[in-house]
Scaffold this active site. Structure first.
Site, short mmCIF file in Angstrom:
data_model
loop_
_atom_site.label_atom_id
_atom_site.label_comp_id
_atom_site.label_asym_id
_atom_site.label_seq_id
_atom_site.Cartn_x
_atom_site.Cartn_y
_atom_site.Cartn_z
N GLY A 2 -56.24 31.20 17.26
CA GLY A 2 -56.55 31.58 15.89
C GLY A 2 -56.11 32.98 15.52
CB CYS B 6 -53.10 2.80 0.56
SG CYS B 6 -51.31 2.73 0.35
CB CYS C 254 -50.45 -0.10 3.48
SG CYS C 254 -51.41 1.38 3.72
CB CYS D 68 -50.45 6.15 2.72
SG CYS D 68 -51.56 4.87 3.25
CB CYS E 52 -47.77 3.84 3.90
SG CYS E 52 -48.27 2.85 2.49
#
Lengths: 258, 299
Positions: free
Chosen positions: B32, B241, B244, B266, B272
């Site tokens: 980080g 979605c 899909c 998506c 997808c």
């Protein structure tokens, strides 16, 4: 209250090259005591305040502060992390210009809550409730809590700055001309508020001001500075009613009579 | 493909790659923490992924398989160009398949398909400093990181709740890494934040213009900041979605016409397509099975 001082300052000096900021200043500050530092501009009172609040490092001398555990710690030997922690928990610093002490682009509530969040408070509801409480204590209407300080008047900003500093229950507050730049009626209300808060909370305070009336209203003890040196110190009433040093006599006699 | 000899492998010279690898190693050692590095000019403008490209160029080897996504999609300009770039300068295999890629360079999404150990996710980062918009001074923000003074980050979240009644930050949502550094996860939707937590893949972040590299090693704690009474939560979608029928994935809104018609699909195109190949159909999926058949030119 104990019989030990809160702050011990010994032979504090700050030089800017060959120029004197403040020279050989020593005093003790006791819990709950308000000390006024007066003098004309350039007399070193702000330098002294900045050294005491560790915003500046002095050229020589020491200052020790009695921590909450009763132990004296020397301020200039603390690590920066410890000093900054002290600054946002046990101390407060009220700037002359509120814009220096506030975050102008976040709301009043967040300004008051920042210190709480900085010490680990993570409950929004409680932070907000504390902010509401403090705004009412400094006489700011509750419906202004989500307004930015930019939308506040000078007097309100100054009161908000005071609330922001006092929210963590500090024991020592530094004030640099807290009433500077405010008109007299606003000044009077602010002084009244400050006096009430200082007494209620048992705060110790060091107030730098050039206004002797402010010093008389707020402080129990005062130091008069000239050219970086303390020329006279004592109980406020004594110094103002019976000034001994020639410079203090000049200062007192220069007060405009209305 | 034939003029590969005119470039050093993966475009950057070896000294530069060593310098960047050192920054990456330091970043991994201090999860980080933003490591400054001497960012190079790349043959693309700042803001197009110069940081991510330099990180990828420094870690890629001839055996790697590269996938590049831009907002989840493999087929947008940025993704296609960077993929073509590395194909040319490193002659590596490229793919759009998340599972078979060894290095995935991403702009602002984490693939829906879970990442596995050994994979590296390289983020393109525009502004690495999470405190930047609260505190403009770099000297001060560095000090705040050093002293772990992160109260200000919560001031921002407080402001969100005060103004909107909830934490309205939806992307670049600040996280705390391994209980120490507060980090900007790059402008990924906060939907992806939980995927960073204890991910088995190595996550590297490159900011070219700001000249910073940071990293999250595998299996590192990544916790989104929040309040006790306003806990962190991800976006939810009230419909699957449209192509899909996937649920619990991040969806993009696609405008269909200028009469207000729209659909949610998506954002991860690979995910997808895989689902449609498996036979999942959304309510707006075309009748023809393969997109290529449908796209057959009419001439």
């Amino acid at each position: 209250m104990t019989d030990e001082p809160l702050l011990r300052v010994s032979a504090l000096s700050k030089f800017y090259g060959s120029r004197v900021g403040c020279d050989n200043v020593s005093f003790d500050l006791w819990p709950g005591e308000v000390l006024a530092v007066v003098g004309e501009s350039g007399s070193g009172k702000t330098t002294l305040l900045n050294c005491l609040s560790t915003r500046l490092l002095p050229s020589s001398g020491t200052a020790s502060y009695r921590m909450r555990d009763g132990q004296f710690r020397e301020l200039y030997r603390m690590s920066e992390a410890e000093r900054r922690f002290l600054m946002r928990t046990d101390w407060g610093f009220v700037h002359q210009n509120p814009a220096d002490g506030l975050r102008m682009t976040v709301s009043a509530g967040a300004n008051v809550g920042e210190r709480l969040m900085a010490v680990g408070d993570r409950h929004y509801g409680k932070i907000r409730a504390t902010a509401v409480d403090w705004l009412s204590r400094v006489e700011i209407e509750q419906d202004r809590i989500d307004d930015e300080p930019r939308a506040f008047s000078g007097g309100m900003r100054q009161r908000l700055q005071i609330a922001r500093n006092l929210v963590t229950g500090p024991r020592l507050v530094f004030m640099d001309e807290p009433t500077g730049g405010l008109d007299v009626s606003v000044q009077a209300r602010l002084l009244d508020l400050l006096r009430g808060l200082v007494t209620d909370l048992g705060l110790a305070a060091i107030v730098v001001t050039h206004d002797l009336a402010v010093a008389r209203l707020l402080s129990q003890r005062m130091m008069v500075m000239k050219d970086g040196r303390v020329v006279e110190s004592g109980l406020t009433d004594r110094v103002l009613d019976d000034p001994r040093a020639p410079y203090t006599q000049l200062l007192v006699s220069s007060i405009l009579q209305v | 493909m034939t003029d590969i000899a005119t470039y050093n492998f993966a475009y950057l010279d070896e000294q530069t790659k060593r310098m960047i690898r050192r920054a990456i190693l330091k970043g991994i050692a201090i999860p980080g923490y933003q490591v400054p590095f001497a960012s190079r000019e790349m043959p693309m403008p700042y803001g197009w992924g110069t940081g991510g490209v330099q990180v990828t160029a420094s870690i890629i080897g001839p055996d790697d398989v590269l996938k590049v996504i831009d907002q989840g999609a493999d087929d947008t300009t940025n993704a296609v160009s960077i993929r073509a770039f590395f194909k040319k300068v490193a002659n590596v295999a490229v793919t759009t398949d998340t599972a078979s890629a060894t290095i995935i360079q991403t702009r602002h999404r984490i693939p829906e398909h879970p990442l596995t150990a050994g994979q590296v996710l390289v983020y393109q980062v525009p502004i690495p400093e999470p405190l930047r918009f609260l505190e403009p001074r770099e000297t001060e923000t560095r000090k705040m990181h050093a002293l772990e003074e992160y109260g200000l980050m919560h001031v921002k979240l407080y402001e969100d709740i005060a103004k909107h009644g909830r934490i309205a930050t939806t992307y670049a949502y600040p996280v705390k890494v391994e209980g120490r550094y507060v980090m900007d996860p790059s402008p990924t939707p906060k939907f992806d934040n939980p995927k960073m937590h204890r991910s088995p893949a190595l996550q590297l972040f490159g900011a070219g213009r700001e000249k910073r590299i940071y990293a999250v090693p595998p299996f590192t704690d990544v916790v989104s900041l929040d309040f006790e009474d306003h806990p962190f939560e991800v976006q939810t979608f009230d419909q699957p979605c449209a192509l899909c029928a996937a649920e619990n994935v991040y969806l993009d809104e696609v405008i269909l016409d200028d009469h207000g018609g729209h659909m949610f699909v998506c954002s991860d195109t690979d995910h997808c397509e895989k689902r449609r190949e498996e036979g999942h159909r959304g309510h707006l999926a075309p009748e023809i099975h393969l997109a290529s058949e449908k796209m057959e030119p009419a001439q």
